[in-house]
Structure formats: structure tokens, C-alpha cells
Design a protein around this motif. Structure first.
Motif, PDB file in Angstrom:
ATOM      1  N   ALA A 335      -4.289 -30.335  -5.554  1.00  0.00           N
ATOM      2  CA  ALA A 335      -5.271 -31.293  -6.058  1.00  0.00           C
ATOM      3  C   ALA A 335      -5.413 -32.486  -5.126  1.00  0.00           C
ATOM      4  O   ALA A 335      -4.476 -32.860  -4.404  1.00  0.00           O
ATOM      5  CB  ALA A 335      -4.863 -31.774  -7.453  1.00  0.00           C
ATOM      6  N   ARG A 336      -6.595 -33.083  -5.152  1.00  0.00           N
ATOM      7  CA  ARG A 336      -6.867 -34.246  -4.296  1.00  0.00           C
ATOM      8  C   ARG A 336      -5.966 -35.413  -4.659  1.00  0.00           C
ATOM      9  O   ARG A 336      -5.544 -36.171  -3.795  1.00  0.00           O
ATOM     10  CB  ARG A 336      -8.346 -34.627  -4.408  1.00  0.00           C
ATOM     11  CG  ARG A 336      -9.276 -33.590  -3.777  1.00  0.00           C
ATOM     12  CD  ARG A 336     -10.734 -33.859  -4.098  1.00  0.00           C
ATOM     13  NE  ARG A 336     -11.605 -32.875  -3.460  1.00  0.00           N
ATOM     14  CZ  ARG A 336     -11.839 -31.651  -3.945  1.00  0.00           C
ATOM     15  NH1 ARG A 336     -11.275 -31.275  -5.085  1.00  0.00           N
ATOM     16  NH2 ARG A 336     -12.624 -30.813  -3.315  1.00  0.00           N
ATOM     17  N   GLU A 337      -5.714 -35.606  -5.933  1.00  0.00           N
ATOM     18  CA  GLU A 337      -4.739 -36.605  -6.387  1.00  0.00           C
ATOM     19  C   GLU A 337      -3.684 -35.874  -7.175  1.00  0.00           C
ATOM     20  O   GLU A 337      -3.984 -35.186  -8.154  1.00  0.00           O
ATOM     21  CB  GLU A 337      -5.389 -37.689  -7.237  1.00  0.00           C
ATOM     22  CG  GLU A 337      -4.426 -38.822  -7.579  1.00  0.00           C
ATOM     23  CD  GLU A 337      -5.061 -39.956  -8.356  1.00  0.00           C
ATOM     24  OE1 GLU A 337      -4.335 -40.886  -8.728  1.00  0.00           O
ATOM     25  OE2 GLU A 337      -6.276 -39.898  -8.607  1.00  0.00           O
ATOM     26  N   LYS A 338      -2.439 -36.003  -6.734  1.00  0.00           N
ATOM     27  CA  LYS A 338      -1.386 -35.159  -7.287  1.00  0.00           C
ATOM     28  C   LYS A 338      -0.108 -35.954  -7.484  1.00  0.00           C
ATOM     29  O   LYS A 338       0.252 -36.797  -6.658  1.00  0.00           O
ATOM     30  CB  LYS A 338      -1.136 -33.978  -6.335  1.00  0.00           C
ATOM     31  CG  LYS A 338      -0.095 -32.983  -6.799  1.00  0.00           C
ATOM     32  CD  LYS A 338      -0.009 -31.781  -5.872  1.00  0.00           C
ATOM     33  CE  LYS A 338       1.122 -30.860  -6.310  1.00  0.00           C
ATOM     34  NZ  LYS A 338       1.204 -29.642  -5.505  1.00  0.00           N
ATOM     35  N   ALA A 339       0.573 -35.682  -8.585  1.00  0.00           N
ATOM     36  CA  ALA A 339       1.894 -36.246  -8.837  1.00  0.00           C
ATOM     37  C   ALA A 339       2.954 -35.383  -8.144  1.00  0.00           C
ATOM     38  O   ALA A 339       2.655 -34.325  -7.578  1.00  0.00           O
ATOM     39  CB  ALA A 339       2.152 -36.321 -10.336  1.00  0.00           C
ATOM     40  N   ALA A 340       4.196 -35.841  -8.186  1.00  0.00           N
ATOM     41  CA  ALA A 340       5.279 -35.230  -7.410  1.00  0.00           C
ATOM     42  C   ALA A 340       5.829 -33.971  -8.084  1.00  0.00           C
ATOM     43  O   ALA A 340       6.999 -33.890  -8.460  1.00  0.00           O
ATOM     44  CB  ALA A 340       6.381 -36.247  -7.161  1.00  0.00           C
ATOM     45  N   VAL A 341       4.953 -32.988  -8.233  1.00  0.00           N
ATOM     46  CA  VAL A 341       5.294 -31.701  -8.839  1.00  0.00           C
ATOM     47  C   VAL A 341       4.794 -30.601  -7.914  1.00  0.00           C
ATOM     48  O   VAL A 341       3.635 -30.626  -7.489  1.00  0.00           O
ATOM     49  CB  VAL A 341       4.632 -31.539 -10.224  1.00  0.00           C
ATOM     50  CG1 VAL A 341       4.867 -30.142 -10.786  1.00  0.00           C
ATOM     51  CG2 VAL A 341       5.152 -32.591 -11.197  1.00  0.00           C
ATOM     52  N   ILE A 342       5.660 -29.638  -7.600  1.00  0.00           N
ATOM     53  CA  ILE A 342       5.258 -28.505  -6.771  1.00  0.00           C
ATOM     54  C   ILE A 342       5.663 -27.219  -7.472  1.00  0.00           C
ATOM     55  O   ILE A 342       6.856 -26.934  -7.642  1.00  0.00           O
ATOM     56  CB  ILE A 342       5.910 -28.544  -5.373  1.00  0.00           C
ATOM     57  CG1 ILE A 342       5.611 -29.863  -4.663  1.00  0.00           C
ATOM     58  CG2 ILE A 342       5.405 -27.363  -4.533  1.00  0.00           C
ATOM     59  CD1 ILE A 342       6.328 -30.009  -3.329  1.00  0.00           C
ATOM     60  N   SER A 343       4.670 -26.435  -7.883  1.00  0.00           N
ATOM     61  CA  SER A 343       4.931 -25.096  -8.404  1.00  0.00           C
ATOM     62  C   SER A 343       4.787 -24.115  -7.256  1.00  0.00           C
ATOM     63  O   SER A 343       3.835 -24.198  -6.469  1.00  0.00           O
ATOM     64  CB  SER A 343       3.951 -24.749  -9.528  1.00  0.00           C
ATOM     65  OG  SER A 343       4.292 -25.436 -10.716  1.00  0.00           O
ATOM     66  N   PHE A 344       5.719 -23.181  -7.166  1.00  0.00           N
ATOM     67  CA  PHE A 344       5.742 -22.312  -5.990  1.00  0.00           C
ATOM     68  C   PHE A 344       6.409 -20.975  -6.329  1.00  0.00           C
ATOM     69  O   PHE A 344       7.091 -20.829  -7.350  1.00  0.00           O
ATOM     70  CB  PHE A 344       6.509 -22.983  -4.845  1.00  0.00           C
ATOM     71  CG  PHE A 344       7.985 -23.153  -5.110  1.00  0.00           C
ATOM     72  CD1 PHE A 344       8.915 -22.257  -4.610  1.00  0.00           C
ATOM     73  CD2 PHE A 344       8.450 -24.221  -5.881  1.00  0.00           C
ATOM     74  CE1 PHE A 344      10.267 -22.412  -4.851  1.00  0.00           C
ATOM     75  CE2 PHE A 344       9.803 -24.383  -6.139  1.00  0.00           C
ATOM     76  CZ  PHE A 344      10.721 -23.470  -5.624  1.00  0.00           C
ATOM     77  N   LEU A 345       6.192 -20.017  -5.450  1.00  0.00           N
ATOM     78  CA  LEU A 345       6.894 -18.741  -5.470  1.00  0.00           C
ATOM     79  C   LEU A 345       7.308 -18.391  -4.046  1.00  0.00           C
ATOM     80  O   LEU A 345       6.673 -18.832  -3.081  1.00  0.00           O
ATOM     81  CB  LEU A 345       6.007 -17.627  -6.042  1.00  0.00           C
ATOM     82  CG  LEU A 345       5.785 -17.617  -7.558  1.00  0.00           C
ATOM     83  CD1 LEU A 345       4.787 -16.538  -7.940  1.00  0.00           C
ATOM     84  CD2 LEU A 345       7.099 -17.430  -8.319  1.00  0.00           C
ATOM     85  N   VAL A 346       8.358 -17.610  -3.942  1.00  0.00           N
ATOM     86  CA  VAL A 346       8.805 -17.082  -2.658  1.00  0.00           C
ATOM     87  C   VAL A 346       8.557 -15.588  -2.648  1.00  0.00           C
ATOM     88  O   VAL A 346       8.911 -14.884  -3.606  1.00  0.00           O
ATOM     89  CB  VAL A 346      10.293 -17.395  -2.411  1.00  0.00           C
ATOM     90  CG1 VAL A 346      10.807 -16.656  -1.182  1.00  0.00           C
ATOM     91  CG2 VAL A 346      10.508 -18.901  -2.259  1.00  0.00           C
TER      92      VAL A 346
END
Length: 413
Positions: A335-346
Motif C-alpha cells: 500500500a502507498r501508506e502502510k503501517a509496520a506490518v508485513i505478511s509474507f510467505l516463503v
């Protein structure tokens, strides 16, 4: 409202980190790297001590006794309401203290929406909502004959505002939207969204769970009708939170629960209810918890919410860059403005297996659907891992997180 303290570059973040006892422990023989603050925030010693002090020296019920302890407990409890109101920049007599956002949204659903909605009416929710801002509206819709419409997101994880505003047709009576997504970190332009809804006479409910701990808040300026927060995400105890509502709504809404302290007079012929917000606060509250939440407001305000936001943005930028440079990692949400959250997969790892292997390295991340099944369906995955940062995290912990992922990838190859 001034929540600023010293400039962020003048803050000793290492000293602040020392306020959090749990961050000094080890897990599986490794230093704990706690990256699950979107789930629950850790508690500083000042909050822990405030709760301990209440039980050791002041423990009594509120509003029920004229003895010294009862007066002290009541003063401390109502003092916490005032602190939280100042933190949010709202009036204390418009702030209902409750167990958290889930309760707060259900209060709106059953006390505001259920008596008013009827067949032909509609509720708008967004694709990125937590289940707590979806399921209550489904339950209300089933009982009233109202329908639910969904505002979608774009490829970056931003709300499609054009599509959202197109949904706000005359039959829509309520719009429910997250201030910050707990999965994507997307910061929604809630002030603009609420302005558009207000033009159409649509009532707005904003889920502020992921905003209150991480950014300066001026709820009055947002222009919503209802705003819900959860205390345990903002360094306070579990079982605490609040619903802010416009006074005209609180006065018009019937009580959600009946019992003690929400009444002025009870007769078998009928009951006269207390004034808001107290008419929505039946029974003995989590007194110690709210005293702790008041201490959390003091603590966060002393650091400065603008400083906290800047610190977490720096951590987010660093962690995103490190993950982008790591082969086989997919990030959900840009997102253009984003809080300190990262959802991810490996690549090659199920989210739960990945989180388990990271835990063995001392790194605590969340895995699962994050109470956001519709969002997982949008991305075509059953679950993700989520690393969520707070001001007490360090850049060295980000490095440890990346090293742990590299070690897991080696195991998978």
C-alpha cells in the motif's frame, strides 16, 4: 492534542526497550525476537506496576462503596477513562469502556444497527476487514433482512476508493472500515471515507485496533460515528478497550447488557437506565486492566506517538528492503501508506511450518488467516506469516529475522 515528546533521533530506543521485561528472555535457547505486536503488544514495567499497585494497595469495586478503597478505585478507573479520552482526542462522556474492539463493534451492531435496519437496507464492509468487523454485521443482516456489500482492494492492497464510493447508494445505512489493516498494514484514508459517507447520511464504524498503538490519533477529526480500539495492542492489559460514539447515538441507543451500574432505578414496573456511557457498562469492569491502560496511555504519550510512528516506519522500510533482497519471499500488500506490518510467505513452506521453524530460532511471527478469511481468499492462499513491528524492536532484530528465514530456506532446499 499534543502527543509529541523529544524528536525521534533524540530518543534512546535501547533504554526504552529495557522497560519491557519479556524482551529480555530467551526462547529455545535463542534471544527472543518478538514480531507479533499486531496480535498483542508487549507491556512496559510501568503498566505492570500500575496493575500490581492497584491490587496491592487499592483493590475495591468501583461506584459501589463510600469507603476509602472504593473511592480510590473509582477515581483511578475514571481517571483511566479521562487519559484514554485525551489520547484519542474525544470527550470522556462519549467513551464506553469495554473489553476491546470485538465487544465495541458488537455493541454498535446490537444497540444501533439491529433496532434500525430493515429489509432493503445495506451495510458496506471492505475486503480487508478483521472478522470482528464482518461477522457482527452478518448476524445483524440475517436478523433484519439487510444485505452486505463488499468494497474491494487493488493490486497494491489499497482500497479501491472509486469502487467503494460507487457502493454508497441510498440503501446503504452503515459503512464499516478498518483504519489500518491487520494483515496488509494498509492505512486507509478514513477521514476522506467518512466525509464521503457523511455526505450520503451513512453511519460509519471505524476499527482502530491497529491504528491506536502506532500513530497519532485525532478521532474527533476523522469524522466517523463510531471508533473502536483494543487496549492490549497498545501496551495495555488484555480485556480492555473502548468504543467512542457521537453523543446523539449513545443517547438514542438502548443498552446492550443489563445488570448493575447501568441503571438509575429498578422497579418491577420498569427500569430507568443510567446516562451514557455508563448505561453500556453493566457489571464489574476490568478495573485493574483499565488502570493499566491509563498507564499505557501515559507511557506512549511520553514517548510521543509521532515518534513511535517514525521509528516503526524506519523498521518497516528496513525489513521490507531486506525481505525483497531474500530469494523466494513473497510479500502481500504494498500500500502507498502502510503501517509496520508485513505478511509474507516463503516458497516451498506452509505458513504454519515456516512460523514453527522461525520460532526455533527465537523469532515470533504470526501464522494463519489472521481472522481475515475473505482477504486470504482474495490472494488465493490459506494463510500467511505476518511480522509486525513495534517501537521496541531493533534493526538488529530485523537482521536476526532475515537470518532465520535464510536458515529455514536452507532446510527446505
Amino acid at each position: 492534542m499534543n502527543q509529541a515528546a523529544a524528536p525521534t533521533d533524540a530518543i534512546d530506543w535501547a533504554r526504552i526497550r529495557e522497560d519491557f521485561p519479556v524482551l529480555r528472555r530467551e526462547v529455545h535457547g535463542k534471544p527472543l525476537v518478538y514480531l507479533d505486536s499486531a496480535n498483542t503488544g508487549q507491556k512496559p514495567a510501568q503498566v505492570i506496576e500500575a496493575v500490581d499497585d492497584f491490587f496491592r494497595h487499592h483493590n475495591a469495586n468501583v461506584s459501589r462503596a463510600v469507603h476509602a478503597l472504593g473511592t480510590e478505585a473509582t477515581d483511578a478507573y475514571e481517571g483511566a477513562r479521562r487519559k484514554l479520552a485525551k489520547f484519542l482526542n474525544v470527550r470522556g462522556d462519549e467513551l464506553v469502556l469495554c473489553s476491546g474492539t470485538t465487544f465495541a463493534i458488537n455493541l454498535v451492531a446490537y444497540s444501533w444497527a439491529l433496532p434500525r435496519l430493515q429489509p432493503g437496507d445495506a451495510i458496506v464492509v471492505t475486503r480487508m476487514e478483521h472478522h470482528a468487523n464482518i461477522v457482527p454485521w452478518q448476524l445483524v443482516a440475517e436478523r433484519t433482512g439487510a444485505t452486505i456489500k463488499v468494497a474491494e482492494i487493488d493490486e497494491r492492497g489499497d482500497l479501491d476508493l472509486e469502487q467503494l464510493y460507487g457502493l454508497l447508494t441510498p440503501e446503504v445505512k452503515l459503512l464499516a472500515v478498518a483504519h489500518v489493516s491487520n494483515v496488509l498494514g494498509t492505512v486507509n484514508p478514513v477521514r476522506d471515507i467518512c466525509r464521503q459517507a457523511r455526505k450520503r447520511r451513512i453511519v460509519t464504524v471505524v476499527d482502530g485496533s491497529q491504528a491506536a498503538p502506532h500513530r497519532p490519533l485525532d478521532v474527533a477529526a476523522i469524522g466517523c460515528d463510531f471508533y473502536a480500539i483494543t487496549g492490549h495492542k497498545m501496551a495495555g492489559p488484555t480485556g480492555t478497550g473502548a468504543l467512542w460514539a457521537r453523543r446523539e447515538h449513545l443517547d438514542a441507543m438502548p443498552p446492550f447488557l443489563g445488570g448493575g451500574e447501568m441503571i438509575k432505578q429498578v422497579r418491577f414496573e420498569g427500569t430507568v437506565f443510567n446516562d451514557a456511557p455508563h448505561k453500556f457498562e453493566a457489571g464489574t469492569p476490568n478495573i485493574a486492566g483499565f488502570i493499566g491502560l491509563g498507564a499505557a496511555c501515559d507511557y506512549l504519550s511520553a514517548i510521543g506517538m509521532d515518534n513511535i510512528e517514525a521509528r516503526e516506519q524506519a523498521l518497516l522500510e528496513y525489513a521490507t528492503g531486506r525481505l525483497d533482497a531474500t530469494e523466494g519471499v513473497r510479500i502481500f500488500g504494498r500500500a502507498r501508506e502502510k503501517a509496520a506490518v508485513i505478511s509474507f510467505l516463503v516458497e516451498g513452506a506452509h505458513a504454519h511450518d515456516l512460523a514453527t521453524l522461525l520460532d526455533l530460532e527465537g523469532v515470533a511471527v504470526r501464522s494463519g488467516h489472521h481472522c481475515a478469511h475473505p482477504l486470504m481468499q482474495h490472494y488465493g492462499v490459506p494463510a500467511t506469516c505476518r511480522a509486525s513491528f513495534a517501537f521496541y524492536n531493533t534493526f538488529e532484530e530485523v537482521d536476526a529475522f532475515i537470518a532465520a528465514i535464510a536458515k529455514v530456506r536452507q532446510l527446505l532446499l
